[in-house]
Motif scaffolding. Structure first.
Motif, PDB file in Angstrom:
ATOM      1  N   ILE A 229       0.857  -1.191   0.000  1.00 32.03           N
ATOM      2  CA  ILE A 229       0.000   0.000   0.000  1.00 32.03           C
ATOM      3  C   ILE A 229       0.894   1.243   0.000  1.00 32.03           C
ATOM      4  CG2 ILE A 229      -1.928  -1.128   1.184  1.00 32.03           C
ATOM      5  CD1 ILE A 229      -1.048   0.283   3.778  1.00 32.03           C
ATOM      6  N   LYS A 230       0.303   2.394  -0.167  1.00 31.42           N
ATOM      7  CA  LYS A 230       1.058   3.648  -0.124  1.00 31.42           C
ATOM      8  C   LYS A 230       1.301   4.052   1.327  1.00 31.42           C
ATOM      9  CE  LYS A 230      -0.614   5.538  -4.490  1.00 31.42           C
ATOM     10  NZ  LYS A 230       0.460   5.021  -5.258  1.00 31.42           N
ATOM     11  N   ALA A 231       2.462   4.637   1.581  1.00 26.99           N
ATOM     12  CA  ALA A 231       2.816   5.047   2.940  1.00 26.99           C
ATOM     13  C   ALA A 231       1.767   5.979   3.528  1.00 26.99           C
ATOM     14  CB  ALA A 231       4.191   5.701   2.959  1.00 26.99           C
ATOM     15  N   ALA A 232       1.224   6.864   2.711  1.00 29.47           N
ATOM     16  CA  ALA A 232       0.209   7.801   3.206  1.00 29.47           C
ATOM     17  C   ALA A 232      -1.020   7.062   3.740  1.00 29.47           C
ATOM     18  CB  ALA A 232      -0.193   8.763   2.099  1.00 29.47           C
ATOM     19  N   SER A 233      -1.323   5.898   3.172  1.00 24.96           N
ATOM     20  CA  SER A 233      -2.479   5.110   3.628  1.00 24.96           C
ATOM     21  C   SER A 233      -2.302   4.601   5.056  1.00 24.96           C
ATOM     22  CB  SER A 233      -2.712   3.922   2.700  1.00 24.96           C
ATOM     23  OG  SER A 233      -3.005   4.374   1.412  1.00 24.96           O
ATOM     24  N   LEU A 234      -1.054   4.360   5.465  1.00 23.88           N
ATOM     25  CA  LEU A 234      -0.801   3.897   6.836  1.00 23.88           C
ATOM     26  C   LEU A 234      -1.310   4.902   7.853  1.00 23.88           C
ATOM     27  CD1 LEU A 234       2.827   2.451   6.765  1.00 23.88           C
ATOM     28  CD2 LEU A 234       0.695   1.191   6.980  1.00 23.88           C
ATOM     29  N   TYR A 235      -1.157   6.166   7.529  1.00 26.01           N
ATOM     30  CA  TYR A 235      -1.513   7.222   8.485  1.00 26.01           C
ATOM     31  C   TYR A 235      -3.020   7.351   8.702  1.00 26.01           C
ATOM     32  CZ  TYR A 235       3.407   8.359   8.385  1.00 26.01           C
ATOM     33  OH  TYR A 235       4.773   8.293   8.502  1.00 26.01           O
ATOM     34  N   ASN A 236      -3.805   6.649   7.923  1.00 28.76           N
ATOM     35  CA  ASN A 236      -5.248   6.583   8.186  1.00 28.76           C
ATOM     36  C   ASN A 236      -5.531   5.677   9.388  1.00 28.76           C
ATOM     37  OD1 ASN A 236      -5.971   8.219   5.989  1.00 28.76           O
ATOM     38  ND2 ASN A 236      -5.960   6.453   4.596  1.00 28.76           N
ATOM     39  N   HIS A 237      -4.555   4.827   9.724  1.00 34.98           N
ATOM     40  CA  HIS A 237      -4.751   3.833  10.783  1.00 34.98           C
ATOM     41  C   HIS A 237      -3.783   4.011  11.954  1.00 34.98           C
ATOM     42  CE1 HIS A 237      -7.303   1.675   7.958  1.00 34.98           C
ATOM     43  NE2 HIS A 237      -6.358   1.885   7.052  1.00 34.98           N
ATOM     44  N   ILE A 238      -2.608   4.545  11.670  1.00 32.05           N
ATOM     45  CA  ILE A 238      -1.526   4.659  12.653  1.00 32.05           C
ATOM     46  C   ILE A 238      -0.936   6.063  12.582  1.00 32.05           C
ATOM     47  CG2 ILE A 238       0.820   3.840  13.186  1.00 32.05           C
ATOM     48  CD1 ILE A 238      -1.058   1.665  13.837  1.00 32.05           C
ATOM     49  N   LYS A 239      -0.681   6.650  13.745  1.00 30.93           N
ATOM     50  CA  LYS A 239      -0.104   8.006  13.756  1.00 30.93           C
ATOM     51  C   LYS A 239       1.379   8.008  13.423  1.00 30.93           C
ATOM     52  CE  LYS A 239      -2.177   8.715  17.795  1.00 30.93           C
ATOM     53  NZ  LYS A 239      -2.391   9.143  19.129  1.00 30.93           N
ATOM     54  N   SER A 240       2.089   6.963  13.902  1.00 25.62           N
ATOM     55  CA  SER A 240       3.546   6.972  13.744  1.00 25.62           C
ATOM     56  C   SER A 240       4.121   5.581  13.994  1.00 25.62           C
ATOM     57  CB  SER A 240       4.168   7.947  14.744  1.00 25.62           C
ATOM     58  OG  SER A 240       3.945   7.468  16.065  1.00 25.62           O
ATOM     59  N   LYS A 241       5.365   5.452  13.656  1.00 26.40           N
ATOM     60  CA  LYS A 241       6.095   4.214  13.947  1.00 26.40           C
ATOM     61  C   LYS A 241       6.177   4.014  15.462  1.00 26.40           C
ATOM     62  CE  LYS A 241      10.649   3.714  13.297  1.00 26.40           C
ATOM     63  NZ  LYS A 241      11.980   3.450  12.741  1.00 26.40           N
ATOM     64  N   GLN A 242       6.298   5.107  16.204  1.00 25.01           N
ATOM     65  CA  GLN A 242       6.347   5.041  17.665  1.00 25.01           C
ATOM     66  C   GLN A 242       5.056   4.444  18.225  1.00 25.01           C
ATOM     67  OE1 GLN A 242       7.753   5.334  21.525  1.00 25.01           O
ATOM     68  NE2 GLN A 242       8.944   5.592  19.673  1.00 25.01           N
ATOM     69  N   GLU A 243       3.912   4.809  17.650  1.00 25.28           N
ATOM     70  CA  GLU A 243       2.639   4.235  18.099  1.00 25.28           C
ATOM     71  C   GLU A 243       2.631   2.724  17.902  1.00 25.28           C
ATOM     72  OE1 GLU A 243      -2.194   4.300  17.310  1.00 25.28           O
ATOM     73  OE2 GLU A 243      -0.914   5.572  16.071  1.00 25.28           O
ATOM     74  N   ILE A 244       3.160   2.280  16.779  1.00 21.62           N
ATOM     75  CA  ILE A 244       3.236   0.839  16.514  1.00 21.62           C
ATOM     76  C   ILE A 244       4.094   0.163  17.577  1.00 21.62           C
ATOM     77  CG2 ILE A 244       4.038  -0.939  14.905  1.00 21.62           C
ATOM     78  CD1 ILE A 244       3.499   1.104  12.624  1.00 21.62           C
TER      79      ILE A 244
END
Length: 191
Positions: A37-52
């Motif tokens: 998927i596109k990286a921008a799509s991740l931000y619809n679900h997750i705020k940051s790598k730190q959140e993960i």
């Protein structure tokens, strides 16, 4: 915080990448690419790598802490308590080795509040384990050896089980639990 199926998928993929490359080397773009998927799509679900990272590490740490609290306050024998702790580590390794690797290798990348919370849980976990071992020594069911050697050798083995299990010819889960308990509690020497 509600975790959606897509968020769970992101966390799962990220945990695998963190295990393979280390937290610092993985980017949000890497996670997106692994999910196709596109990286921008991740931000619809997750705020940051730190959140993960927080979701992975804190969830597993809380699972360890919760079970340890149940074990330490139970009325079971010292040996049974240690067996349950060994089983806990094996169960977590079997159901989420990637997250366990992340917990062991990447916890130091947590931000301030989460890092403090994690360290507190880890120290309490180890203190509870010490309490169980000390009680066993006092009652004569655990050999009176150096307490820290027992803690270190047992927890080091259990915490790094994910490095070995699943590679080459690993035993099935039942054999692993039975044999690991036997080795850690009774050693390998025939008496």
């Amino acid at each position: 915080m509600k975790i959606t199926d897509r968020k769970t998928e992101i966390i799962t993929v990220a945990a695998q990448l963190f295990k393979e490359k280390g937290y610092s080397a993985v980017t949000m773009r890497d996670i997106a690419q692994a999910m196709d998927i596109k990286a921008a799509s991740l931000y619809n679900h997750i705020k940051s790598k730190q959140e993960i990272l927080v979701l992975i590490v804190i969830e597993i740490a809380e699972e360890f802490t919760s079970t340890m609290n149940e074990v330490v306050t139970s009325s079971e024998s010292t040996i049974k308590k240690i067996e349950k702790i060994i089983q806990l580590h094996i169960d977590i390794t079997l159901h989420d080795a990637n997250a366990l690797a992340c917990l062991n290798n990447d916890w130091m990348h947590l931000a301030d509040a989460e890092l403090t919370y994690f360290i507190k849980m880890r120290e309490e976990y180890e203190d509870n384990f010490r309490t169980i071992i000390k009680k066993g020594m006092e009652e004569g069911t655990i050999a009176k050896l150096d307490l820290e050697v027992i803690i270190f050798s047992t927890l080091s083995t259990l915490r790094t089980l994910y490095l070995w299990y699943g590679k080459k010819k690993s035993p099935d889960a039942v054999v692993l639990k039975t044999n690991m308990i036997q080795v850690l509690l009774n050693g390998i020497v025939v008496s």
